[in-house]
Design a protein around this motif. Structure first.
Motif, PDB file in Angstrom:
ATOM      1  N   GLU A   7      -0.941  -6.798  -6.445  1.00 20.46           N
ATOM      2  CA  GLU A   7      -1.959  -5.901  -5.872  1.00 20.46           C
ATOM      3  C   GLU A   7      -3.303  -6.239  -6.496  1.00 20.46           C
ATOM      4  O   GLU A   7      -3.422  -6.268  -7.712  1.00 20.46           O
ATOM      5  N   ASP A   8      -4.314  -6.514  -5.644  1.00 18.04           N
ATOM      6  CA  ASP A   8      -5.634  -6.874  -6.179  1.00 18.04           C
ATOM      7  C   ASP A   8      -6.523  -5.655  -6.417  1.00 18.04           C
ATOM      8  O   ASP A   8      -7.555  -5.765  -7.056  1.00 18.04           O
ATOM      9  N   ASP A  51       1.407  -6.296  -1.942  1.00 21.58           N
ATOM     10  CA  ASP A  51       0.323  -5.881  -1.054  1.00 21.58           C
ATOM     11  C   ASP A  51      -0.006  -7.065  -0.142  1.00 21.58           C
ATOM     12  O   ASP A  51      -0.128  -8.194  -0.617  1.00 21.58           O
ATOM     13  N   GLY A  53      -2.746  -7.491   1.650  1.00 25.06           N
ATOM     14  CA  GLY A  53      -4.164  -7.860   1.635  1.00 25.06           C
ATOM     15  C   GLY A  53      -4.569  -8.439   0.294  1.00 25.06           C
ATOM     16  O   GLY A  53      -5.005  -7.717  -0.596  1.00 25.06           O
ATOM     17  N   LYS A 101      -0.218   2.287   3.234  1.00 24.05           N
ATOM     18  CA  LYS A 101      -1.158   2.973   2.333  1.00 24.05           C
ATOM     19  C   LYS A 101      -1.973   3.971   3.144  1.00 24.05           C
ATOM     20  O   LYS A 101      -2.327   3.653   4.280  1.00 24.05           O
TER      21      LYS A 101
HETATM   22 CA    CA Z   1      -5.363  -5.510  -1.400  1.00 25.80          CA
END
Ligand code: CA
Length: 219
Positions: A7-8, A51, A53, A101
């Motif tokens: 997860e960024d 995640d 993205g 999310k």
């Molecule tokens: Ca993300």
């Protein structure tokens, strides 16, 4: 049980880490697809929360590569609610489950318990081996119906052994399930936990398999 969080979003990653560690998981985080694939190749976690993205790679591509290299890895995909099409693509690309999310932590924990049950021999949140009952949802351990006081690591160790009843768990496997990266681990830490568990559970509940690791058996 070792979980890798990919997860960024630093705030979300930190929040997940805290929530998961509180539930006695060993948790590591990375923030890019490349790092995720490296970890999945070199020290495969039990479950990956991915995640889609990510800054450097398409999450679906990470998912496909992870799946092709580690068929038994459980992967839970996180998607933005506005990208719900990704759910279909994700499941088609080998995700074991997905969560949109924003989500509530209790829902994530429930999904993780389902994935965990696929990994081990346990079929419900309650694992019963002989006179010992361990509940993965409430984190309670009963011996002949009486609740035992276990430390966090003792619980994690016992859980890993009971989830894999009848199978030898190597020292290395157990250590990766008990500790996150960067944690100081004394070389005899595992033996100390086993020793303490034996004091609480009786000396023959956990068997030593010389030169390999430990096992519990269903009587
Ligand atoms: Ca993300």
């Amino acid at each position: 049980m070792q979980i890798l969080v990919v997860e960024d979003d630093q705030a979300l990653a930190a929040g997940l880490c805290t929530a998961l560690r509180r539930q006695n998981y060993a948790v590591n985080t990375v923030s890019s697809g490349k790092q995720a694939l490296h970890v999945i190749r070199t020290e495969t976690p039990d479950i990956t929360i991915l995640d889609l993205g990510l800054p450097d790679m398409d999450g679906i591509e990470v998912l496909k590569q992870a799946r092709s290299e580690q068929p038994s890895l459980q992967i839970l995909v996180l998607t933005a609610r506005s990208h719900i099409d990704q759910k279909i693509i994700g499941l088609d690309s080998g995700a074991d489950d997905y969560l949109a999310k924003p989500f509530e932590i209790p829902e994530l924990l429930a999904r993780l318990r389902v994935l965990e049950r696929r990994l081990g021999t346990a079929t419900s949140t309650e694992i019963i081996v002989g006179e010992v009952t361990l509940d993965t949802a409430t984190n309670r351990v009963l011996l002949q119906g009486d609740e035992l006081e276990l430390s966090r690591r003792e619980f994690m160790l016992l859980r890993s052994l009971m989830e894999n009843v009848g199978r030898v768990q190597s020292r290395n496997t157990l250590e990766t399930r008990l500790y996150s990266w960067g944690e100081e681990v004394a070389s005899n830490a595992l033996e100390v936990h086993v020793h303490n568990l034996r004091k609480k559970l009786g000396s023959d509940f956990i068997k030593t398999v010389r030169g390999v690791g430990y096992r519990v058996n269903q009587p």
